[in-house]
Design an enzyme around this catalytic site. Structure first.
Site, PDB file in Angstrom:
ATOM      1  N   ASP A   1       0.990 -10.588   9.502  1.00 40.44           N
ATOM      2  CA  ASP A   1       1.771 -11.115  10.623  1.00 40.44           C
ATOM      3  C   ASP A   1       3.249 -10.942  10.331  1.00 40.44           C
ATOM      4  O   ASP A   1       3.646 -10.653   9.197  1.00 40.44           O
ATOM      5  CB  ASP A   1       1.430 -12.588  10.860  1.00 40.44           C
TER       6      ASP A   1
ATOM      7  N   GLU B   1     -11.320  17.126  -8.806  1.00 37.77           N
ATOM      8  CA  GLU B   1     -10.878  15.939  -8.062  1.00 37.77           C
ATOM      9  C   GLU B   1      -9.449  15.557  -8.459  1.00 37.77           C
ATOM     10  O   GLU B   1      -8.640  15.191  -7.613  1.00 37.77           O
ATOM     11  CB  GLU B   1     -11.817  14.756  -8.334  1.00 37.77           C
TER      12      GLU B   1
END
Ligand code: DGJ
Length: 729
Positions: free
Chosen positions: A534, A614
């Site tokens: 928020d 990777e």
């Protein structure tokens, strides 16, 4: 000039670049709302008022025989309960005589430049170059006043609202409800968008046509919550991403809230936002002031994307603050999903060493480094390093991590306490609990009573000691349960309704002190993922861990919903291992990278266990992210698809403010054989400018926006692509 006052007619007009908001002192000082919407200059919107005698809508006594004036039907700026407006009120007061009524009428106003004074103890939007209007209303029968504050940020089409309620009486009054704003519209052809969720699946948008009566969302959980977000959009039925009127209302607050829209008996709409009246009451002593938290209003007449652009800019430039406000955030590796509680300094150093080799900037040591914290049943509250785990102590670990070329971050969950902790054994009364009632446990933990200054002081001292003990440059501030058994020994029985709000004030005071003491430390908010996402928290923590769900495909929906209000620069997002720990799903590493890059970007896996290929992919991702970091963080974000409706593919994009550069991201949600052609239409480019796509071709902005980019056939579920668009003219 943004604010115009017509003293003679009692008219107050707020203009932004594309919107107008108008209020008026009406009959008997009733403070009316006249208009909020697309810009309209030189207009007195009083003509819109329809004064009609409505049955069962009473009239103020002063109106004598005039039955057309009613608080129940007039559009009001800050309606109070108990005196004839039967709709949702902003204010409910229990007066000293026990009566539950207030009737607010215009008393005075003042206009000034800037946006001061700051709201005491509360976070708020900051902006020097704006104007503020304060209008003071007074109760007709008592000395209670309410000063409404409106600050106008013209460029962003934003108006902030808050209020100060002052008890000028000789006896205490009780506030039972003190919302931040309401907006009265004379019609109801609107949809309300809200953002619901749950742990690990936050901020999923829901759009519903308003019906007669009330449509509302709220939190009574002590935090703004995963379950509903304190942000709503009111929009026309036809409003889409690219066209139509819409109003966003965001609450600059991190605790209980109420947001809703009410269609009244005659089809008028009242939109409202503020502190949740449930579990709230506030005793206001004579001479005291209660400050209502701020709400942000933002208007767009160009659809939802534009609304998001404005809110994103507001949040980046006028909500987030501090050294990291606009700076590139560190690409971090967090050990949580790599090790959970099972780590020591060697494991962390191995991760750090591998990460450093691939260009990652920071190691974040998550939960489990302190007290007796070897699982989630113990240790919270004891913020001293567990040297059995971290042999040699924190400073030595941080020095070794720094020597590898990484900065260091650390996890705290300050507001919580485990019953199995030294803190709880010493101060059992510091946990929220009701005498004679066993408190609810959640994740085996209790909540500290943040309304008590001595609790906040203890936390400040403990955290300060850790943060000064080593070169720590980042704090992850977690909160892993909601508040229940809200009772504090610090205040008498009659004031227990204040504790939820006092808790949030205590939280803010702790954050404020720590940020002032450690201005160079980056704080990341977190609440079991995105349970406290928020504008209140964003005033302290410029990024927030968006969700505990790190699955790339679920994240597409979570980040989609989050993007309606919150910019990518605030969205904590990491690449994690597959099969994913939350969903069991396997997605390509490249796609996990593309999705995490729509945020602050980082990793949350044991990088030392990755294959050579990777690792090469990680190296490329980190380099790619760093190269595009400012475009992602500062550029304009557009949602190109709605993943809740389009299950075939998802796409989003970032465009630089000078429109010279864009990054379009695409994820195939479901591979199909012999697929339909797919053309991805870009937004926000300059129509006449020429662009290359992934270094190739010579396309006009118009071509890319209207003709689209052909998406090559992808032969794998969850495959992804990025299109880098660069101006060549
Ligand atoms: C919840 C957070 O969201 C996770 O990332 C992790 O920090 C855990 N808490 C640790 O307990």
């Amino acid at each position: 000039m943004a604010i115009f006052i017509d003293e003679k007619n009692g008219l107050f007009t707020l203009h932004t670049e594309r919107s107008t908001y108008q209020m008026k002192v009406g009959p008997f000082g009733i403070f009316l709302h006249l208009y909020y919407g697309a810009k309209a200059e030189n207009t007195d919107f009083s003509y819109r008022l329809q004064m009609i005698d409505r049955g069962f809508s009473g009239n103020p006594y002063q109106a004598d025989n005039d039955r057309t004036i009613s608080l129940d039907s007039l559009p009001l700026e800050y309606p109070a309960a108990g005196t004839g407006d039967f709709r949702e009120s902003c204010l409910a007061v229990i007066q000293a005589d026990g009566s539950r009524a207030a009737d607010l009428r215009y008393q005075s106003h003042r206009l000034f430049s800037g946006k001061k004074p700051e709201l005491p103890g509360l976070p708020s939007v900051y902006h020097d170059d704006c104007q503020t209007l304060e209008v003071t209303l007074k109760d007709t029968s008592t000395q209670l006043t309410v000063t409404l504050c409106y600050s106008v940020i013209e460029k962003l089409d934003v108006i902030t609202r808050s209020a100060r309620i002052v008890n000028g009486n000789k006896a205490a009054v009780t506030l039972d409800r003190a919302l931040s704003c309401c907006l009265d519209f004379p019609e109801h052809p609107y949809d309300l968008m809200t953002f619901h969720g749950k742990h690990a699946m936050e901020r999923i948008p829901e759009r519903t046509p308003l019906r007669y009566g009330t449509t509302s969302v709220d939190s009574v959980r002590g935090a703004s919550s995963h379950q509903q977000n304190p942000f709503v959009i009111l929009c026309g039925r036809d409003t889409s991403e690219e066209q139509g009127d819409c109003y966003g209302v965001a609450f600059v607050y991190s605790g209980n809230f109420l947001a809703g829209a009410q269609v009244d008996q005659i089809g008028q709409t009242r939109l409202y936002m503020g502190l949740n009246p449930e579990n709230f009451s506030w005793q206001l002593e004579p001479g005291d002031t209660f400050t209502v938290p701020e709400a942000v209003l933002c208007f767009s007449d160009q659809g939802l994307s534009r609304l998001s652009h404005k809110l994103h800019r507001l949040i980046r430039e006028h909500v987030c603050r501090g050294e990291y406000q606009l700076a590139r955030r560190p690409v971090l590796i967090n050990n949580w999903e790599a090790t959970y509680f099972d780590f020591d300094e060697q494991k962390l150093l191995t991760i750090a060493k591998n990460a450093a080799e691939l260009g990652i900037d920071m190691l974040v040591m998550d939960d489990g480094w302190f007290g007796s914290r070897n699982g989630d049943q113990s240790g919270l509250g004891d913020w001293t390093v567990n040297e059995q785990k971290l042999k040699g102590g924190l400073r030595s670990l941080v020095e070794r991590v720094n020597a590898l070329g990484l900065s260091f971050g650390i996890w705290f969950e300050p507001e919580m306490v485990s019953e199995d902790s030294d803190l709880y054994r010493a101060h059992p009364d510091w946990a929220l609990a009701i005498p004679g009632r066993e408190p609810v446990r959640s994740r085996y933990q209790l909540v500290l009573d943040m309304s008590r200054p001595e609790v906040v002081e203890y936390l400040y001292q403990s955290m300060e000691a850790v943060l000064t003990s080593a070169n720590i440059q980042y704090v992850k501030w977690d909160m892993n349960r909601h508040l229940s058994d809200v009772w504090s020994s610090a205040v008498p029985a009659g004031r227990q309704g204040e504790i939820s709000h006092r808790y949030v004030l205590g939280l803010y005071s702790l954050l404020d002190r720590l940020l002032k003491r450690f201005p160079n430390v980056l704080f990341e908010g977190c609440s079991g993922g995105g349970g406290r996402f928020d504008l209140g928290m964003l005033c302290y923590t410029p990024q927030i861990w968006c969700s505990d769900n790190t699955d790339a495909i679920d994240r597409i929906s979570i980040q989609y919903g989050t993007s309606f209000c919150y910019p990518a620069s605030t969205v904590g997002s990491h690449v994690s291992v597959c099969p994913n720990h939350q969903t069991g799903r396997t997605t390509p590493l490249s796609t996990r990278g593309v999705v995490a890059m729509a945020g602050t970007f980082g990793y949350e896996l044991d990088i030392s266990k990755m294959s050579v290929e990777e690792k090469e992919e990680v190296r490329r991702q980190v380099a790619f992210f760093k190269e595009h970091a400012s475009l992602i963080a500062q550029g304009e974000y557009d949602r190109l698809t709605n993943p809740l409706e389009n299950h075939r593919y998802a796409a989003w994009q970032f465009v630089s403010r000078d429109q010279r550069q864009a990054l379009v991201c695409f994820v195939l949600l479901q591979a199909t054989c012999n697929p339909e052609p797919l053309l991805l239409r870009v937004r926000g480019l300059e129509p006449g400018r020429m662009y290359a796509v992934n270094g190739q071709g010579n396309y006009s902005g118009s071509a890319l926006m209207h003709g689209g980019i052909p998406v090559p056939f992808l032969y794998e579920d969850f495959a992804s692509l990025t299109f880098e668009i660069q101006a060549i003219s």
